[in-house]
Design an enzyme around this catalytic site. Sequence first.
Site, PDB file in Angstrom:
ATOM      1  CE  LYS A  38      -0.355  -0.215   5.044  1.00  0.00           C
ATOM      2  NZ  LYS A  38      -1.139  -0.794   6.151  1.00  0.00           N
ATOM      3  NE  ARG A 136      -6.572   0.460  11.267  1.00  0.00           N
ATOM      4  CZ  ARG A 136      -5.338   0.283  10.796  1.00  0.00           C
ATOM      5  NH1 ARG A 136      -4.432   1.247  10.947  1.00  0.00           N
ATOM      6  NH2 ARG A 136      -4.990  -0.838  10.192  1.00  0.00           N
ATOM      7  CE1 TYR A 264      10.011  32.696   1.155  1.00  0.00           C
ATOM      8  CE2 TYR A 264       9.901  30.296   1.310  1.00  0.00           C
ATOM      9  CZ  TYR A 264       9.859  31.465   0.554  1.00  0.00           C
ATOM     10  OH  TYR A 264       9.650  31.385  -0.794  1.00  0.00           O
ATOM     11  CG  MET A 313       6.692  23.840  -2.215  1.00  0.00           C
ATOM     12  SD  MET A 313       5.625  24.622  -3.420  1.00  0.00           S
ATOM     13  CE  MET A 313       4.526  25.553  -2.366  1.00  0.00           C
TER      14      MET A 313
HETATM   15  C1  PLP Z   1      -0.347  -1.779   6.876  1.00  0.00           C
HETATM   16  C2  PLP Z   1      -0.877  -3.056   7.378  1.00  0.00           C
HETATM   17  C3  PLP Z   1      -0.013  -4.146   7.603  1.00  0.00           C
HETATM   18  C4  PLP Z   1       1.489  -4.045   7.524  1.00  0.00           C
HETATM   19  O1  PLP Z   1       2.009  -3.600   8.757  1.00  0.00           O
HETATM   20  P1  PLP Z   1       3.582  -3.431   8.988  1.00  0.00           P
HETATM   21  O2  PLP Z   1       3.708  -2.954  10.392  1.00  0.00           O
HETATM   22  O3  PLP Z   1       4.033  -2.402   7.999  1.00  0.00           O
HETATM   23  O4  PLP Z   1       4.204  -4.756   8.735  1.00  0.00           O
HETATM   24  C5  PLP Z   1      -0.592  -5.366   7.940  1.00  0.00           C
HETATM   25  N1  PLP Z   1      -1.934  -5.489   8.082  1.00  0.00           N
HETATM   26  C6  PLP Z   1      -2.776  -4.447   7.918  1.00  0.00           C
HETATM   27  C7  PLP Z   1      -4.236  -4.652   8.100  1.00  0.00           C
HETATM   28  C8  PLP Z   1      -2.284  -3.195   7.565  1.00  0.00           C
HETATM   29  O5  PLP Z   1      -3.122  -2.165   7.409  1.00  0.00           O
END
Ligand code: PLP
Length: 369
Positions: A38, A136, A264, A313
């Site tokens: 991801k 979550r 800045y 930036m």
């Molecule tokens: C991002 C994620 C992972 C990976 O976690 P890491 O700590 O990066 O290994 C695994 N399971 C879910 C549901 C996630 O959202």
Amino acid sequence: MGKVGETTLEIDLGALEHNFRFLKSKIAAETKFLGVVKAFAYGSDIVTIAKKLESLGADYLAVAYVNEGVLLRDAGISIPILVFHPQPINFDRLIKHHLEPSIYSPRILKDFLKFAESAGIREYPIHIKFNTGLNRLGFWENDVDFIVEQLKKLNEIKVVSVFSHLAASEDPKEKEFSQRQIQTFQKICENLNGKLGYTPFRHMLNTSGIVNYPEAQFEMVRSGIGLYGYGNEEKVDQNLKPVASLKTVISQIHRIEPNESVGYNRAFKSEGFITTATLPLGHADGIGRHYGNGKSHVLIKGEKAPIIGNVCMDMIMVDISGIDCKEGDEVLVFGPNRSAEAFASSAQTISYEILTAISPRVKRVIINP
Ligand SMILES: *Cc1c(COP(=O)(O)O)cnc(C)c1O
């Protein structure tokens, strides 16, 4: 050090392979391995990383959103892809690209079944996500009857796996809580299997879970950060190799008189004579303003050059007084000899955040393919 010539994120596929093999060595040979790609493979290069993981023999990949999965299918990735957090508006694209949804709530389950029925879908693989304490995403333990009842309406939908996520797998102080999550998950799976009449595979561990709770690997593990070279603990980091190195160059050097200001809002004031270097790297590249005003530093010729004044930036200014360097020289922000975790912690954040922050305009260069 080779010269990069401009701000560059080097992506070391040899390091990825090393990390993959290390993580695999922590689990049983028959346990499946899911590589989490991801957020552009934690800010690196999603297609390159996914192809490498596929060639190394990863069983599954996972992304957060449908768009990310579509990108992988368009690039020719053919192994199963789990989408952690799909939205109903994307179910048509999800199915068209054969992406496998995490079904995480009664609303999502009902919407997906309605969509699958109207699209005439048969034998579609889904993954049921349970909340066991992270609070979550996920069904609650007492949703099992509802899930089974809904699934009976459409027999073609197949629960391939059941999963949950630990809230504090990296924290030894939360061991009791993590173990309770694992027990709850086991109980849910037993209950669900009995009522489904078949046995989906199970998974619960992220990278720190693999290291700290190998007894809960079930039939698959899901690793993200470990693949990219970080393990949330020094003793784990020692066995891993950072995949991404952020390098840049010195664009211009200035000699600054006492009582001058730099940048800045005149945020930095010089007390004595100093030498500064301006680097082509700013908050639009992912280096947030919280890294400025002396909080963090970069390395030039192995020496620390503090970031002074406000992060702009497209630029930062660093104090190079006493460092023997010249315009065009290479600068290391993070990489094998200066971990992204250490850089991130100087600004009170974590490796996950700085890695995923590096913006698309930073050139990606693949090494050790
Ligand atoms: C991002 C994620 C992972 C990976 O976690 P890491 O700590 O990066 O290994 C695994 N399971 C879910 C549901 C996630 O959202």
